[in-house]
Design a protein around this motif. Structure first.
Motif, PDB file in Angstrom:
ATOM      1  N   ALA A   1       0.851  -1.183   0.000  1.00 13.15           N
ATOM      2  CA  ALA A   1       0.000   0.000   0.000  1.00 13.15           C
ATOM      3  C   ALA A   1       0.890   1.238   0.000  1.00 13.15           C
ATOM      4  O   ALA A   1       1.916   1.282   0.689  1.00 13.15           O
ATOM      5  CB  ALA A   1      -0.907   0.000   1.226  1.00 13.15           C
ATOM      6  N   ILE A   2       0.499   2.223  -0.763  1.00 14.84           N
ATOM      7  CA  ILE A   2       1.253   3.471  -0.890  1.00 14.84           C
ATOM      8  C   ILE A   2       0.284   4.648  -0.727  1.00 14.84           C
ATOM      9  O   ILE A   2      -0.930   4.444  -0.735  1.00 14.84           O
ATOM     10  CB  ILE A   2       1.966   3.564  -2.262  1.00 14.84           C
ATOM     11  N   PRO A   3       0.798   5.856  -0.553  1.00 11.53           N
ATOM     12  CA  PRO A   3      -0.104   7.011  -0.450  1.00 11.53           C
ATOM     13  C   PRO A   3      -1.015   7.116  -1.676  1.00 11.53           C
ATOM     14  O   PRO A   3      -0.605   6.832  -2.799  1.00 11.53           O
ATOM     15  CB  PRO A   3       0.855   8.201  -0.361  1.00 11.53           C
ATOM     16  N   TYR A   4      -2.245   7.547  -1.444  1.00  8.58           N
ATOM     17  CA  TYR A   4      -3.268   7.605  -2.488  1.00  8.58           C
ATOM     18  C   TYR A   4      -2.821   8.463  -3.667  1.00  8.58           C
ATOM     19  O   TYR A   4      -2.350   9.595  -3.507  1.00  8.58           O
ATOM     20  CB  TYR A   4      -4.571   8.169  -1.912  1.00  8.58           C
ATOM     21  N   GLY A   5      -2.968   7.884  -4.879  1.00  4.92           N
ATOM     22  CA  GLY A   5      -2.678   8.622  -6.106  1.00  4.92           C
ATOM     23  C   GLY A   5      -1.217   8.737  -6.470  1.00  4.92           C
ATOM     24  O   GLY A   5      -0.872   9.424  -7.438  1.00  4.92           O
ATOM     25  N   LYS A   6      -0.338   8.055  -5.740  1.00  6.94           N
ATOM     26  CA  LYS A   6       1.107   8.190  -5.964  1.00  6.94           C
ATOM     27  C   LYS A   6       1.708   6.985  -6.683  1.00  6.94           C
ATOM     28  O   LYS A   6       2.893   6.695  -6.534  1.00  6.94           O
ATOM     29  CB  LYS A   6       1.817   8.382  -4.616  1.00  6.94           C
ATOM     30  N   VAL A   7       0.905   6.300  -7.481  1.00  5.08           N
ATOM     31  CA  VAL A   7       1.376   5.076  -8.130  1.00  5.08           C
ATOM     32  C   VAL A   7       2.573   5.337  -9.032  1.00  5.08           C
ATOM     33  O   VAL A   7       3.599   4.652  -8.945  1.00  5.08           O
ATOM     34  CB  VAL A   7       0.237   4.412  -8.927  1.00  5.08           C
ATOM     35  N   ASP A   8       2.481   6.312  -9.915  1.00  8.71           N
ATOM     36  CA  ASP A   8       3.572   6.588 -10.853  1.00  8.71           C
ATOM     37  C   ASP A   8       4.844   7.022 -10.122  1.00  8.71           C
ATOM     38  O   ASP A   8       5.945   6.566 -10.453  1.00  8.71           O
ATOM     39  CB  ASP A   8       3.159   7.682 -11.848  1.00  8.71           C
ATOM     40  N   ALA A   9       4.707   7.878  -9.133  1.00 10.58           N
ATOM     41  CA  ALA A   9       5.876   8.356  -8.390  1.00 10.58           C
ATOM     42  C   ALA A   9       6.548   7.212  -7.632  1.00 10.58           C
ATOM     43  O   ALA A   9       7.784   7.078  -7.659  1.00 10.58           O
ATOM     44  CB  ALA A   9       5.463   9.461  -7.422  1.00 10.58           C
ATOM     45  N   TYR A  10       5.763   6.359  -6.986  1.00 10.86           N
ATOM     46  CA  TYR A  10       6.342   5.259  -6.205  1.00 10.86           C
ATOM     47  C   TYR A  10       6.870   4.150  -7.114  1.00 10.86           C
ATOM     48  O   TYR A  10       7.792   3.414  -6.743  1.00 10.86           O
ATOM     49  CB  TYR A  10       5.310   4.709  -5.219  1.00 10.86           C
ATOM     50  N   ARG A  11       6.295   4.015  -8.288  1.00  9.81           N
ATOM     51  CA  ARG A  11       6.814   3.039  -9.234  1.00  9.81           C
ATOM     52  C   ARG A  11       8.234   3.415  -9.660  1.00  9.81           C
ATOM     53  O   ARG A  11       9.112   2.554  -9.774  1.00  9.81           O
ATOM     54  CB  ARG A  11       5.891   2.965 -10.459  1.00  9.81           C
ATOM     55  N   LYS A  12       8.468   4.704  -9.860  1.00 10.30           N
ATOM     56  CA  LYS A  12       9.820   5.171 -10.219  1.00 10.30           C
ATOM     57  C   LYS A  12      10.778   5.008  -9.045  1.00 10.30           C
ATOM     58  O   LYS A  12      11.937   4.612  -9.222  1.00 10.30           O
ATOM     59  CB  LYS A  12       9.762   6.634 -10.656  1.00 10.30           C
ATOM     60  N   LEU A  13      10.288   5.325  -7.832  1.00 11.57           N
ATOM     61  CA  LEU A  13      11.144   5.168  -6.649  1.00 11.57           C
ATOM     62  C   LEU A  13      11.531   3.709  -6.445  1.00 11.57           C
ATOM     63  O   LEU A  13      12.700   3.383  -6.169  1.00 11.57           O
ATOM     64  CB  LEU A  13      10.413   5.685  -5.412  1.00 11.57           C
ATOM     65  N   ALA A  14      10.551   2.820  -6.601  1.00  8.81           N
ATOM     66  CA  ALA A  14      10.813   1.392  -6.392  1.00  8.81           C
ATOM     67  C   ALA A  14      11.758   0.844  -7.451  1.00  8.81           C
ATOM     68  O   ALA A  14      12.650   0.020  -7.152  1.00  8.81           O
ATOM     69  CB  ALA A  14       9.502   0.614  -6.397  1.00  8.81           C
ATOM     70  N   ALA A  15      11.596   1.278  -8.703  1.00  9.14           N
ATOM     71  CA  ALA A  15      12.444   0.781  -9.784  1.00  9.14           C
ATOM     72  C   ALA A  15      13.902   1.169  -9.580  1.00  9.14           C
ATOM     73  O   ALA A  15      14.805   0.490 -10.093  1.00  9.14           O
ATOM     74  CB  ALA A  15      11.943   1.312 -11.121  1.00  9.14           C
TER      75      ALA A  15
END
Length: 354
Positions: free
Chosen positions: A67-81
Motif C-alpha cells: 500500500a502506498i499514499p493515495y494517487g502516488k502510483v507513478d511516483a512510487y513506481r519510479k522510486l521502487a524501480a
C-alpha cells in the motif's frame, strides 16, 4: 470598469471550465490508486524495500503487494524501480473501470500544485520525456505563425468576395456555387485534398513545392494557413451574403437608388456599414472554427504546435493536455475581447435607415 470586471470574470470562468473538462479523463480509473506490486530479487527483501519507500506498508506478502499514499502510483513506481533488487514494479489493474471523483479531485489538486511550482506537465515521446515548459513558447509561436495570418486572410477574403458577388450577379452565382460546395465539405477532407494536391504538384515538378508534413525544423505552413483561412471564410461569406440580401430589401436602399446613387456606392457607403454588426457577430464563431481547423491541420500534417501536441499519435500526453487547452482558450478569449472592442468603436449604435 464594469465591462473589465465582466470580461475578467467570464475569462476566469471559461479557463476554469476548460481546465476541469480537459482533466475529465481522470474521473475514470483503471488501476488501484494506492496499491503497487513489486518484483523482488534474492538480494533484498520486501521488508527492506518497504523501509525505503515512505508511508508504505505490506498488504499481501505472497503477491508482494504494498500500500502506498493515495494517487502516488507513478511516483512510487519510479522510486521502487531505482532500488536495488526491485524489478518490474507495476500498478494493479481493476477488474473493471471505475468512476472515482476522489481521484479526479486529487489529480486536480496535484496538477495545480505542479503549476504553482512552474511544472506545466510532461510529454513522452518514445523513451524520452519532454517538459511542456521547455516547448510551450515555441509551440505558441509556431501555431500563431499561420493561425493569425490565416484568420485575417479568411476575414478579408470573405468580405471582399461577398461584396464582389453582390456587385456582379454572374460572378456572384459562380462564387455561391463554390461556397455551396465548400460548405458541405468536412474540414478533414478539405485538408486531405490539399495534401493530395501538394503531392501531385511535387510529382509533376520533381520538387517539394508544398510541404505535406513536418520533418525536423521544416514546417508546412501553406496547408494549415489555407485550412484556417478558407474553412472559417466559408461561414463568414455565407453570413455576409445573407446580410446584404436582407439590407437590399430595406426602404433606405430604394430611396438611395431613387436619388441617383450607383449600386456600388449604395453597397459600399450604406449597406457595408449596416452589415458590420453581422460580421462582428459571426467572427467569434469563425475564430472557434479556425482554432478547430488549426488543430485538425496540425494533426494531419504532424505539426507539433498547440493542437499537434494534444492529438499527435507520436506524443503521449502524460499531463500536458490541460495547459495546451488553456493556452488555446486564452487565445480565443483575446480574439473575443478584440471583437468586442471593434464592435464598441466601429458598429453604428443606431442602424441607418431605421
Amino acid at each position: 470598469m464594469k465591462i473589465i470586471l465582466k470580461w475578467g470574470l467570464l475569462s476566469l470562468f471559461t479557463i476554469a471550465a476548460v481546465f476541469l473538462m480537459s482533466n475529465s479523463s481522470k474521473v475514470f480509473i483503471h488501476e488501484e490508486p494506492d496499491r503497487l506490486q513489486l518484483g523482488i530479487g534474492s538480494e533484498t527483501t520486501l521488508e527492506h524495500v518497504i523501509s525505503q519507500l515512505p508511508e508504505s506498508k505490506i498488504v499481501d506478502a505472497n503477491k508482494r503487494i504494498i500500500a502506498i499514499p493515495y494517487g502516488k502510483v507513478d511516483a512510487y513506481r519510479k522510486l521502487a524501480a531505482a532500488l536495488t533488487g526491485v524489478y518490474q514494479p507495476k500498478a494493479i489493474p481493476l477488474e473493471k473501470t471505475e468512476i472515482s471523483f476522489r481521484y479526479y479531485l486529487f489529480s486536480l489538486k496535484e496538477l495545480l500544485q505542479d503549476y504553482s511550482h512552474g511544472d506545466l506537465g510532461l510529454i513522452r515521446t518514445g523513451d524520452y520525456e519532454i517538459s511542456v515548459k521547455s516547448i510551450i513558447k515555441d509551440s505558441i509561436v509556431r501555431t500563431c505563425t499561420y493561425l493569425i495570418p490565416g484568420l485575417i486572410a479568411g476575414v478579408l477574403l470573405s468580405v471582399w468576395l461577398s461584396l464582389l458577388a453582390s456587385m456582379w450577379r454572374t460572378i456572384g452565382r459562380f462564387i455561391d456555387s463554390i461556397h455551396a460546395l465548400l460548405s458541405g465539405l468536412p474540414d478533414f477532407l478539405f485538408i486531405v485534398l490539399l495534401q493530395l494536391i501538394s503531392i501531385y504538384l511535387t510529382r509533376m515538378t520533381g520538387r517539394n513545392v508544398i510541404l505535406v508534413a513536418q520533418y525536423g525544423n521544416h514546417i508546412p505552413l501553406l496547408i494549415p494557413f489555407l485550412a484556417i483561412a478558407l474553412i472559417p471564410g466559408v461561414l463568414i461569406y455565407g453570413t455576409l451574403r445573407l446580410a446584404i440580401e436582407r439590407e437590399m430589401t430595406q426602404e433606405y436602399i430604394r430611396t438611395a437608388l431613387a436619388k441617383g446613387l450607383a449600386w456600388r456606392e449604395v453597397l459600399l457607403q450604406h449597406i457595408w456599414r449596416n452589415i458590420m454588426v453581422d460580421l462582428l457577430t459571426v467572427l467569434p464563431k469563425a475564430t472557434t472554427l479556425a482554432l478547430a481547423s488549426m488543430a485538425v491541420a496540425e494533426a494531419m500534417c504532424d505539426i507539433l504546435g498547440l493542437g499537434g501536441y494534444i492529438v499527435s499519435p507520436r506524443m503521449q500526453n502524460i499531463s500536458a493536455t490541460p495547459i495546451f487547452c488553456i493556452v488555446l482558450t486564452i487565445l480565443a478569449i483575446l480574439f473575443h475581447i478584440l471583437y468586442a472592442m471593434l464592435g464598441k468603436f466601429f458598429v453604428l449604435q443606431s442602424r441607418e435607415g431605421a
